[in-house]
Design an enzyme around this catalytic site. Structure first.
Site, PDB file in Angstrom:
ATOM      1  N   SER A 192       0.787  -1.227   0.000  1.00 57.06           N
ATOM      2  CA  SER A 192       0.000   0.000   0.000  1.00 57.06           C
ATOM      3  C   SER A 192       0.822   1.281   0.000  1.00 57.06           C
ATOM      4  CB  SER A 192      -0.931   0.020   1.214  1.00 57.06           C
ATOM      5  OG  SER A 192      -1.768  -1.115   1.195  1.00 57.06           O
ATOM      6  N   THR A 193       2.006   1.251   0.599  1.00 51.07           N
ATOM      7  CA  THR A 193       2.803   2.477   0.691  1.00 51.07           C
ATOM      8  C   THR A 193       4.174   2.273   0.065  1.00 51.07           C
ATOM      9  OG1 THR A 193       3.808   1.930   2.835  1.00 51.07           O
ATOM     10  CG2 THR A 193       1.654   3.042   2.892  1.00 51.07           C
TER      11      THR A 193
END
Length: 196
Positions: free
Chosen positions: A20-21
């Site tokens: 996600s990051t």
């Protein structure tokens, strides 16, 4: 004995990995997909699972052919929600594409894995029915309270009356008035028709 599942599938193994990051690493997912001998691996790095469109996922879906098996490290790497995951699994089933999640031990090339397809399909249908029922109930309650449903009018009554007054004086087109009032000509025409 290997900790990795044996994926007995007729076609290619197509891996998918996502974090996600930007700070997160794909290493663990890559290792797992490599250990089950994926032929191709698609990735999304720094992309939230809530995004409907992801370059890696979209490219993988375009690549899939009947008989292929999609392999992920964990279920939550694939779908942005349970409903989205269910939709993807149903889409795989229709395309004759198998699915394997390493961590959860789901493998649709097995009888138990086929059951997962049916459970997700039933769950997706149930959740859609609940959403539709809640929407209908909410709309009916709002109507009973006298709430006006839909988008608010683009023009207020004073603006429409002013446009009507200018038109009645003549010499000005609807398009010219719409430009002056910074609205779409069709929107203004619709409001004027209602007024008449």
């Amino acid at each position: 004995m290997s900790i990795w599942p044996i994926i007995d599938a007729p076609g290619r193994r197509i891996g998918y990995a996502r974090v996600s990051t930007k700070d997160q690493k794909l290493r663990m997912q890559r290792d797992a997909l490599e250990n089950v001998a994926c032929d191709l691996v698609f990735e999304d790095h720094g992309i939230s699972g809530t995004k409907a469109s992801r370059n890696g996922l979209d490219a993988m879906l375009d690549e899939l052919k009947a008989g292929d098996t999609v392999v992920v490290f964990k279920l939550d790497r694939l779908g942005r929600s349970v409903l989205h995951l269910a939709d993807l699994l149903i889409w795989f089933q229709k395309k004759n594409v198998h699915f394997c999640s390493i961590s959860e031990g789901i493998n649709t090339t097995t009888p138990g894995g086929k059951l997962v397809f049916h459970l997700f399909s039933a769950f997706a249908e149930f959740q859609r029915d609940i959403i539709a029922e809640n929407t209908r109930t909410g709309l009916n309650a709002a109507r009973k309270r006298g709430a006006r449903l839909g988008r608010p009018p683009a023009l207020d009554s004073d603006t429409i009356l002013e446009a009507q007054r200018i038109m009645s004086e003549g010499g000005v087109t609807v398009a010219e008035i719409a430009r002056k009032m910074k609205v779409n000509r069709i929107t203004l025409r619709r409001h004027l028709d209602r007024l008449e």
